[in-house]
Design a protein around this motif. Structure first.
Motif, PDB file in Angstrom:
ATOM      1  N   MET A   1     -25.886  49.925  43.324  1.00  0.00           N
ATOM      2  CA  MET A   1     -25.956  51.006  42.379  1.00  0.00           C
ATOM      3  C   MET A   1     -24.626  51.799  42.251  1.00  0.00           C
ATOM      4  SD  MET A   1     -28.594  52.376  40.527  1.00  0.00           S
ATOM      5  CE  MET A   1     -30.222  51.942  41.504  1.00  0.00           C
ATOM      6  N   ALA A   2     -23.581  51.262  42.985  1.00  0.00           N
ATOM      7  CA  ALA A   2     -22.424  51.780  42.841  1.00  0.00           C
ATOM      8  C   ALA A   2     -21.930  51.548  41.505  1.00  0.00           C
ATOM      9  CB  ALA A   2     -21.366  51.382  43.803  1.00  0.00           C
ATOM     10  N   GLY A   3     -20.803  52.373  40.866  1.00  0.00           N
ATOM     11  CA  GLY A   3     -20.195  52.327  39.760  1.00  0.00           C
ATOM     12  C   GLY A   3     -20.541  52.949  38.479  1.00  0.00           C
ATOM     13  N   PHE A   4     -21.981  53.765  38.783  1.00  0.00           N
ATOM     14  CA  PHE A   4     -22.300  54.583  37.776  1.00  0.00           C
ATOM     15  C   PHE A   4     -21.343  55.587  37.150  1.00  0.00           C
ATOM     16  CE2 PHE A   4     -26.443  52.835  38.811  1.00  0.00           C
ATOM     17  CZ  PHE A   4     -26.913  52.862  37.564  1.00  0.00           C
ATOM     18  N   GLN A   5     -21.249  55.700  36.042  1.00  0.00           N
ATOM     19  CA  GLN A   5     -20.211  56.909  35.445  1.00  0.00           C
ATOM     20  C   GLN A   5     -20.713  57.617  34.360  1.00  0.00           C
ATOM     21  OE1 GLN A   5     -16.426  55.003  34.287  1.00  0.00           O
ATOM     22  NE2 GLN A   5     -16.496  53.721  35.817  1.00  0.00           N
ATOM     23  N   PRO A   6     -21.872  58.514  34.684  1.00  0.00           N
ATOM     24  CA  PRO A   6     -22.664  59.251  33.623  1.00  0.00           C
ATOM     25  C   PRO A   6     -21.658  60.220  32.889  1.00  0.00           C
ATOM     26  CG  PRO A   6     -23.230  60.038  35.898  1.00  0.00           C
ATOM     27  CD  PRO A   6     -22.446  58.828  35.993  1.00  0.00           C
ATOM     28  N   GLN A   7     -20.623  60.419  33.310  1.00  0.00           N
ATOM     29  CA  GLN A   7     -19.705  61.410  32.514  1.00  0.00           C
ATOM     30  C   GLN A   7     -18.662  60.935  31.547  1.00  0.00           C
ATOM     31  OE1 GLN A   7     -19.415  65.182  34.198  1.00  0.00           O
ATOM     32  NE2 GLN A   7     -19.467  64.539  36.323  1.00  0.00           N
ATOM     33  N   ALA A   8     -18.531  59.501  31.722  1.00  0.00           N
ATOM     34  CA  ALA A   8     -17.216  58.825  31.147  1.00  0.00           C
ATOM     35  C   ALA A   8     -17.716  58.763  29.811  1.00  0.00           C
ATOM     36  CB  ALA A   8     -17.150  57.451  31.572  1.00  0.00           C
ATOM     37  N   PRO A   9     -17.106  58.766  28.910  1.00  0.00           N
ATOM     38  CA  PRO A   9     -17.330  58.507  27.540  1.00  0.00           C
ATOM     39  C   PRO A   9     -17.959  57.297  27.147  1.00  0.00           C
ATOM     40  CG  PRO A   9     -14.833  59.378  27.723  1.00  0.00           C
ATOM     41  CD  PRO A   9     -15.524  58.799  29.065  1.00  0.00           C
ATOM     42  N   ILE A  10     -18.931  57.171  26.106  1.00  0.00           N
ATOM     43  CA  ILE A  10     -19.291  55.964  25.684  1.00  0.00           C
ATOM     44  C   ILE A  10     -18.172  54.867  24.995  1.00  0.00           C
ATOM     45  CG2 ILE A  10     -20.963  54.609  24.011  1.00  0.00           C
ATOM     46  CD1 ILE A  10     -22.535  55.929  26.366  1.00  0.00           C
ATOM     47  N   PRO A  11     -17.909  53.730  25.580  1.00  0.00           N
ATOM     48  CA  PRO A  11     -16.884  52.955  24.867  1.00  0.00           C
ATOM     49  C   PRO A  11     -17.118  52.650  23.506  1.00  0.00           C
ATOM     50  CG  PRO A  11     -17.727  52.155  26.897  1.00  0.00           C
ATOM     51  CD  PRO A  11     -18.619  53.054  26.759  1.00  0.00           C
ATOM     52  N   ALA A  12     -16.200  52.571  22.646  1.00  0.00           N
ATOM     53  CA  ALA A  12     -16.397  52.458  21.390  1.00  0.00           C
ATOM     54  C   ALA A  12     -16.867  51.119  21.070  1.00  0.00           C
ATOM     55  CB  ALA A  12     -14.787  52.329  20.840  1.00  0.00           C
ATOM     56  N   VAL A  13     -16.695  49.980  21.896  1.00  0.00           N
ATOM     57  CA  VAL A  13     -17.468  48.622  21.622  1.00  0.00           C
ATOM     58  C   VAL A  13     -18.905  48.873  21.694  1.00  0.00           C
ATOM     59  CG1 VAL A  13     -17.122  47.994  23.975  1.00  0.00           C
ATOM     60  CG2 VAL A  13     -17.208  46.283  22.096  1.00  0.00           C
ATOM     61  N   VAL A  14     -19.409  49.594  22.748  1.00  0.00           N
ATOM     62  CA  VAL A  14     -20.801  49.888  22.818  1.00  0.00           C
ATOM     63  C   VAL A  14     -21.307  50.643  21.897  1.00  0.00           C
ATOM     64  CG1 VAL A  14     -22.865  50.922  24.270  1.00  0.00           C
ATOM     65  CG2 VAL A  14     -20.545  49.807  25.369  1.00  0.00           C
ATOM     66  N   ARG A  15     -20.846  51.471  21.194  1.00  0.00           N
ATOM     67  CA  ARG A  15     -21.097  52.258  20.000  1.00  0.00           C
ATOM     68  C   ARG A  15     -21.322  51.377  18.777  1.00  0.00           C
ATOM     69  NH1 ARG A  15     -22.636  57.325  19.653  1.00  0.00           N
ATOM     70  NH2 ARG A  15     -21.665  58.054  21.665  1.00  0.00           N
ATOM     71  N   ARG A  16     -20.219  50.620  18.579  1.00  0.00           N
ATOM     72  CA  ARG A  16     -20.085  49.596  17.531  1.00  0.00           C
ATOM     73  C   ARG A  16     -21.274  48.512  17.614  1.00  0.00           C
ATOM     74  NH1 ARG A  16     -15.260  47.544  18.673  1.00  0.00           N
ATOM     75  NH2 ARG A  16     -14.512  49.496  17.809  1.00  0.00           N
ATOM     76  N   ARG A  17     -21.502  48.087  18.785  1.00  0.00           N
ATOM     77  CA  ARG A  17     -22.662  47.170  19.070  1.00  0.00           C
ATOM     78  C   ARG A  17     -24.011  47.848  18.540  1.00  0.00           C
ATOM     79  NH1 ARG A  17     -23.138  45.781  24.461  1.00  0.00           N
ATOM     80  NH2 ARG A  17     -25.066  44.678  23.730  1.00  0.00           N
ATOM     81  N   ALA A  18     -24.062  49.194  19.104  1.00  0.00           N
ATOM     82  CA  ALA A  18     -25.314  49.722  18.898  1.00  0.00           C
ATOM     83  C   ALA A  18     -25.607  50.105  17.433  1.00  0.00           C
ATOM     84  CB  ALA A  18     -25.201  51.361  19.449  1.00  0.00           C
ATOM     85  N   VAL A  19     -24.643  50.511  16.609  1.00  0.00           N
ATOM     86  CA  VAL A  19     -24.714  50.662  15.213  1.00  0.00           C
ATOM     87  C   VAL A  19     -25.234  49.333  14.502  1.00  0.00           C
ATOM     88  CG1 VAL A  19     -23.503  50.759  13.060  1.00  0.00           C
ATOM     89  CG2 VAL A  19     -23.033  52.178  14.905  1.00  0.00           C
ATOM     90  N   GLN A  20     -24.807  48.053  15.080  1.00  0.00           N
ATOM     91  CA  GLN A  20     -25.451  46.906  14.648  1.00  0.00           C
ATOM     92  C   GLN A  20     -26.640  46.550  14.703  1.00  0.00           C
ATOM     93  OE1 GLN A  20     -23.464  44.889  12.193  1.00  0.00           O
ATOM     94  NE2 GLN A  20     -22.394  46.866  12.155  1.00  0.00           N
TER      95      GLN A  20
END
Length: 597
Positions: A1-20
């Protein structure tokens, strides 16, 4: 479960995929199908499926209208709510380090916390806040740390382990992990315009981060002055009318589950308003480990609010959308496209029964347990903070100033949570007061090594006649060693158990220790896993039950830790004497008001 980053910004590539994906041009990574969305924006319960891409909600759409997803989770018959936000709490009250706290509350739906580590700061200063930040990384829990403003909580009335002023506040507010100024407890300093408190509040305002409050018993002009200073919230609510007064003053009310007796009046006041207020949020504040493990913390608070008359959607809104507004966050607080995929799956809405929890679009907890163990490293935690030598029973005698044998009238702390100044006539033998009926001793030892550790032994008449002693290094907010009892031998045994183990809580009777809760991290936190911590504390609480005469709602175990809360109005025993946060008065507990013979 290590590596969570709930305070980090959502990467632009993820948001771009979400739009599509929302447009149907790409499949979802995960589809939650068949559920009912708890829409905290409209108050509706509506059937909808939720498509997730990476850590982002891409689409909330009509049920059955999409089936293109890498993975599909069936949530039929379940309710989908946003992740819960606990707006004000102290991990230290649960004796748990961040990883242990996360492992306990995330399975019950909490995905964001606003932690005020002022207990740690009152023991080890800014270094304690830095440790709080570092120890919270990589968890599936967003830990927003507030910079402690009240170290000490009442300057001149107590000596804590450190001091934090405007310079230290500006330093902490520059850290990206710091969410604002933690509860401003030095109400007297704010109202009198002390340079220290003006500087601390000004630093918060300049940072554009929240300045959180502690407005206990403030009303009228003092309440207006407190709000005018720039403080913008309060959790010290005492009644429904007090809640309304704070809302009318423009403060965000942090309605806390730790004071259950206040909730019925608070709910009635909210229900009587013409519109549901956006300025009320939910929090736990202080909760002991056995209660936290058994009931789930904020989840239990929401269930009790519903039982007392709030609609389920309204109660959940206090811990989601209202919370996001308070935190100035438009990425959490609602199950909607463009928000982070932090979703709580509920099997029973009225009881707030949590079945699954998703964080960053991943299933992290199911049926009350984390799916995987969390990273847990306590190597750098602050220890060795109880700087005291073993104490003899003689240290717990109340030596009366200027009287060898005779009678004298001494000052007394009257009451429990609601305190008042009192006096009592005592017999003095060989220079020491004979404890009168109905009273007990409270001894405060400065434990931080910053002043003379000789104890202040005070008289109290609000706690009955203990048949043993209770000792604690969790004593808000100076966190000096506090010992309550009637028999010096019991009090010495309880105190020495904590001096030996580096802090915690203990109970003694018959001159021997009957239970001890070691808290070696700053004298505040345990090193044991949550379930073991809860069991050990339950045993300690049972031992305390056998020697104390509890009378809820104020004369309760939790109340012992607040006896020395010097910032509040009325008399409180500290390492400097009996002090009054309302007037600034300090009295020597052994100095007679009158000598009778």
């Amino acid at each position: 479960m290590a590596g969570f980053q709930p305070q980090a910004p959502i990467p632009a590539v993820v948001r771009r995929r979400a739009v599509q994906a929302a447009r149907g041009a790409l499949p979802f990574d995960l589809l939650l199908r068949g559920g009912t969305v708890v829409d905290v924006a409209t108050g509706e319960l509506r059937a909808a499926d939720v498509g997730i891409v990476g850590g982002l909600i891409a689409s909330v759409h009509p049920p059955g209208s999409r089936d293109d997803a890498a993975a599909v989770h069936d949530v039929s018959g379940r309710f989908l709510a946003p992740g819960f936000v606990d707006n004000h709490l102290h991990f230290e009250s649960s004796f748990m380090a961040p990883a242990d706290y996360a492992a306990t509350v995330v399975p019950h739906g909490v995905t964001t916390t606003v932690w005020d580590p002022h207990e740690l700061a009152n023991v080890v200063g800014v270094a304690g806040v830095r440790w709080a930040v570092e120890a919270s990384r990589g968890l599936p829990l967003r830990v927003l740390v507030a910079a402690p403003s009240s170290v000490p909580s009442a300057p001149g009335l107590e000596v804590a382990g450190a001091e934090i002023g405007p310079a230290e506040m500006r330093e902490m507010l520059d850290w990206p992990e710091i969410a604002g100024v933690a509860e401003v407890m030095d109400m007297a300093g704010v109202l009198s315009g002390s340079e220290r408190m003006e500087g601390i509040v000004a630093a918060g305002l300049a940072s554009s981060k929240n300045v959180n409050g502690h407005g206990r018993d403030l009303a009228g002009g003092d309440l207006q002055a407190y709000a005018a200073s720039g403080v913008s919230s309060d959790h010290e609510i005492t009644s429904g009318e007090d809640l309304l007064a704070k809302l009318r003053a423009g403060l965000t009310v942090e309605l806390r589950g730790s004071h259950d007796n206040v909730l019925p009046g608070a709910v009635a006041a909210i229900r009587a308003l013409p519109v549901f207020p956006a300025g009320v949020v939910a929090c736990t504040d202080d909760i002991f480990p056995d209660e936290l493990v058994e009931k789930g913390g904020l989840r239990d608070t929401l269930a009790r609010l519903i039982a007392r008359g709030l609609r389920p959607v309204e109660a959940i809104r206090l811990a989601t959308l209202n919370s996001a507004l308070r935190l100035k966050r438009d990425d959490i607080g609602i199950v909607a496209a463009g928000r982070r995929a932090e979703i709580v799956v509920l099997s029973d809405l009225d009881a707030v029964t949590v079945e699954r929890v998703y964080v960053e679009g991943r299933l992290v907890a199911e049926d009350g347990r984390m799916v995987e163990a969390l990273p847990r490293d306590l190597a750098d935690a602050p220890r060795d903070t109880v700087k005291l030598s073993p104490q003899p029973p003689e240290a717990f005698r109340l030596t009366v100033e200027g009287v060898r044998d005779g009678r004298a009238v001494l000052p007394v702390v009257g009451g429990a949570r609601v305190v008042h100044w009192a006096e009592v006539e005592v017999e003095v033998q060989n220079g020491a007061a004979v404890l009168p009926a109905g009273h007990c001793f409270v001894a405060i030892f400065h434990r931080h090594g910053r002043r003379d550790p000789a104890p202040m032994v005070c008289l109290m008449d609000g706690w009955g006649e203990p048949t043993g002693a209770v000792a604690t290094t969790i004593s808000h907010d100076n966190h000096n060693l506090l010992v309550m009892g009637r028999d010096p031998a019991d009090m010495a045994a309880a105190a020495n158990a904590l001096i030996a183990c580096g802090g915690g809580m203990s109970v003694a009777a018959g001159g021997a220790v009957t239970a001890v809760m070691p808290l070696p991290i700053a004298g505040l936190l345990a090193e044991t896993p949550p379930e073991e911590t809860a069991r050990t504390f339950a045993q300690l609480r049972a031992a305390a039950d056998s020697v104390m005469q509890w009378q809820p709602p104020f004369r309760v175990f939790r109340g012992v830790t607040g006896i020395s809360l010097a910032c509040n109005p009325g008399p409180h025993p500290t390492d400097l004497g009996i002090t009054d946060g309302g007037t600034g008065e300090v009295r020597a507990p052994n100095r007679p008001v009158r000598v009778l013979d």
